[in-house]
Design an enzyme around this catalytic site. Structure first.
Site, PDB file in Angstrom:
ATOM      1  N   LYS A 126      -7.583  -4.989  -1.368  1.00 33.01           N
ATOM      2  CA  LYS A 126      -6.215  -5.389  -1.687  1.00 33.01           C
ATOM      3  C   LYS A 126      -6.160  -6.845  -2.184  1.00 33.01           C
ATOM      4  CE  LYS A 126      -4.304  -2.033   1.647  1.00 33.01           C
ATOM      5  NZ  LYS A 126      -3.482  -1.840   2.885  1.00 33.01           N
ATOM      6  N   TYR A 169       1.899   4.938  -2.081  1.00 31.50           N
ATOM      7  CA  TYR A 169       2.429   4.878  -0.704  1.00 31.50           C
ATOM      8  C   TYR A 169       3.692   5.723  -0.531  1.00 31.50           C
ATOM      9  CZ  TYR A 169      -0.781   1.157   0.862  1.00 31.50           C
ATOM     10  OH  TYR A 169      -1.889   0.433   1.254  1.00 31.50           O
ATOM     11  N   ASN A 175      -4.065  -6.191   5.587  1.00 26.92           N
ATOM     12  CA  ASN A 175      -5.273  -5.628   6.199  1.00 26.92           C
ATOM     13  C   ASN A 175      -6.409  -5.402   5.197  1.00 26.92           C
ATOM     14  OD1 ASN A 175      -4.205  -3.385   5.003  1.00 26.92           O
ATOM     15  ND2 ASN A 175      -3.759  -2.268   6.886  1.00 26.92           N
ATOM     16  N   HIS A 219      -7.751  -0.595   1.702  1.00 27.15           N
ATOM     17  CA  HIS A 219      -7.193   0.749   1.867  1.00 27.15           C
ATOM     18  C   HIS A 219      -8.347   1.740   1.865  1.00 27.15           C
ATOM     19  CE1 HIS A 219      -4.896   4.422   1.263  1.00 27.15           C
ATOM     20  NE2 HIS A 219      -5.813   4.737   0.367  1.00 27.15           N
ATOM     21  N   GLU A 266      -5.147  10.554  -4.196  1.00 28.31           N
ATOM     22  CA  GLU A 266      -5.257   9.133  -4.510  1.00 28.31           C
ATOM     23  C   GLU A 266      -6.289   8.867  -5.615  1.00 28.31           C
ATOM     24  OE1 GLU A 266      -4.171   7.715   0.057  1.00 28.31           O
ATOM     25  OE2 GLU A 266      -6.174   7.340  -0.722  1.00 28.31           O
TER      26      GLU A 266
END
Ligand code: DAT
Ligand code: MG
Length: 166
Positions: A11, A51, A122, A125, A136
């Site tokens: 990310k 998402y 975080n 992913h 995805e």
């Protein structure tokens, strides 16, 4: 179980903090193969589709801003890992969703944080199950961007404008 593939995104916080090398090294413990990788500028549309199952959550808007890079840089590193039990192997090394509850030696435990406004930064992913992984991977990659035919393809003739080197 068996041979699987999983989508991994480093990310925007991971990129800004120069963590890509550390994260890829840590993931190499899985002994999985990388079958696709690219830097992506994440549009709001792509983020919302990725998402979409979280659309009703109170943190959705902040999550979209975070993954689109509003707080760091407008890019992510998208990769597809392939091999035996790939989904669980990557999820284990990634660590729990909440970086403060994640195993301290997992990627999220090591490098993640929760901001004062409550965003879970975080850093990574990883797909949750084979169905989500397929959805995805097909969202983030075209078949010709992967070095293995992990899902069936069909040939289609289309006319579209592309950029080529001058
Ligand atoms: P995971 O990324 O572990 O699969 P998820 O799919 O439930 O977790 O959620 C996607 C992302 O949304 C997650 O990486 C961080 C964010 N998120 C999840 N729960 C959150 C919460 N309670 N508060 C803030 N962000 C959250
Ligand atoms: Mg998830």
């Amino acid at each position: 179980m068996g041979i699987e593939q999983t989508l991994v995104l480093i990310k925007p916080d991971g990129l800004v903090k120069s963590l890509t090398g550390n994260i890829i090294s840590k993931l190499s413990e899985t002994e999985l193969k990388i079958v696709g990788a690219k830097i992506v500028r994440v549009s709001r549309e792509l983020a919302e589709e990725h998402y979409k199952h979280l659309k009703d959550k109170p943190f959705f808007e902040e999550l979209i801003k975070y993954i689109c890079g509003e707080y760091h840089t407008r890019r992510v590193l998208a990769m597809v890992y392939h091999g035996d039990n790939a989904i669980a192997k990557v999820r284990r090394i990634a660590g729990d969703t909440n970086p403060e509850e994640a195993d301290p030696i997992s990627i999220r435990g090591k490098y993640g944080r929760i901001t004062t406004s409550g965003v879970y930064e975080n850093v990574i992913h990883a797909s949750e199950n084979p169905k989500e992984a397929e959805r995805e991977i097909k969202l983030w990659f075209r078949p010709d961007e992967l070095v293995e035919r992990i899902y069936p393809v069909i040939k289609k003739t289309e006319v579209r404008e592309v950029l080529i080197w001058k």
